[in-house]
Write an enzyme that holds these catalytic residues in place. Structure first.
Site, PDB file in Angstrom:
ATOM      1  CB  CYS A   3      -0.910  -0.064   1.048  1.00  0.00           C
ATOM      2  SG  CYS A   3      -2.522   1.115   0.904  1.00  0.00           S
TER       3      CYS A   3
ATOM      4  CD  GLU B   3      -0.632  -5.331   5.734  1.00  0.00           C
ATOM      5  OE1 GLU B   3      -1.068  -4.243   6.097  1.00  0.00           O
ATOM      6  OE2 GLU B   3      -0.420  -6.029   5.016  1.00  0.00           O
TER       7      GLU B   3
ATOM      8  CG  HIS C 111      -3.542  -3.465   3.442  1.00  0.00           C
ATOM      9  ND1 HIS C 111      -2.368  -3.057   4.107  1.00  0.00           N
ATOM     10  CD2 HIS C 111      -3.891  -2.574   2.929  1.00  0.00           C
ATOM     11  CE1 HIS C 111      -2.432  -1.574   4.070  1.00  0.00           C
ATOM     12  NE2 HIS C 111      -3.357  -1.285   3.384  1.00  0.00           N
TER      13      HIS C 111
END
Length: 261
Positions: free
Chosen positions: A96, A224, A222
């Site tokens: 990002c 994660e 994302h």
């Protein structure tokens, strides 16, 4: 190497460093979260790591444009050290805001090119987009995706400037022909589609690209935020998998570092 070492850059406005640290630790790495000023004061410390990560967030409030101030710090103060890092076959991941910074610093799509060739700019919707998206894996060129039998993954996005564009058609053609387009936004059937499946309006639905070596990956979604299967928004209805879809990004990076260092 039993435990590869990962360094995660953070600075004012970074807000995904803890989640990214958790993901790499779950994949078997040792992780240090380092403020960029600490690295600037001791640039040689980068030599101790095998994976460098720029996580998501809103560095320096995204003043000027998203990731631009961090990009300038990298370009004018750390370019030589990061280039050496890559030339030693080490990995760089930008998620990002980290992708925005790598693009605007010129490390993607090719750190050997002198000028910035791509950027991430304002979403076509002119608003912040926060949703889950389907992503088609388009190439196995990236170390972070290699040896995966997954064709479509499901990850969240959260950005106001996520529209990927290239400087010109020549750059777009080059990264496409060179298989540097790693991820594309698709609908639930795996087909390229417009809004809301392509939330920013990225050219050719591009969500993530690599450099020519496959060692540098930038992506707007994302990974994660989808490490554990219970992070899937409908896990109670669709059932639990062993891992969330984002885990493969971190697992592949750690396995590469174990095998090569």
């Amino acid at each position: 190497m039993l435990k590869p070492k990962v360094v995660i850059f953070r600075t004012a406005g970074t807000n995904c460093d803890c989640e990214t640290q958790y993901a790499f630790e779950r994949a078997g790495a040792k992780v240090d979260v380092m403020h960029i000023n600490t690295l600037l004061a001791n640039k040689n410390s980068l030599r101790d790591y095998q994976i460098l990560t720029l996580p998501g967030g809103f560095t320096y409030g995204d003043d000027v444009s998203a990731g631009k101030i961090l990009a300038n710090q990298i370009k004018y103060h750390l370019a030589e050290e990061i280039t050496t890092f890559i030339n030693k076959k080490k990995l760089v991941l930008g998620i990002c805001n980290g992708f925005q910074a790598l693009a605007k610093a010129g490390f993607l799509p090719d750190f050997n090119m002198p000028d910035q060739e791509v950027t991430l700019t304002f979403n076509d919707s002119n608003k912040f987009e926060d949703q889950w998206v389907y992503l088609k894996v388009c190439s196995d060129k990236s170390v972070f995706i290699k040896n995966s039998d997954v064709s479509v993954i499901y990850l969240p996005i959260a950005h106001g400037e996520g529209k990927f564009i290239t400087k010109d058609e020549a750059v777009l053609n080059r990264i496409t022909m060179n298989r540097q387009v790693i991820l594309r936004y698709v609908n639930e059937r795996g087909e390229e589609a417009g809004y809301p499946w392509n939330p920013g309006g990225s050219v050719q639905c591009i969500a993530g690209i690599s450099d020519p070596t496959g060692q540098v990956l930038g992506m707007m979604p994302h990974p994660e935020r989808h490490i554990e299967p219970t992070q899937h928004p409908s896990w109670t209805r669709s059932g639990l998998k062993e891992w969330g879809d984002g885990f493969l990004i971190f697992k592949n990076a750690v396995q590469y570092a174990k095998a090569n260092f």
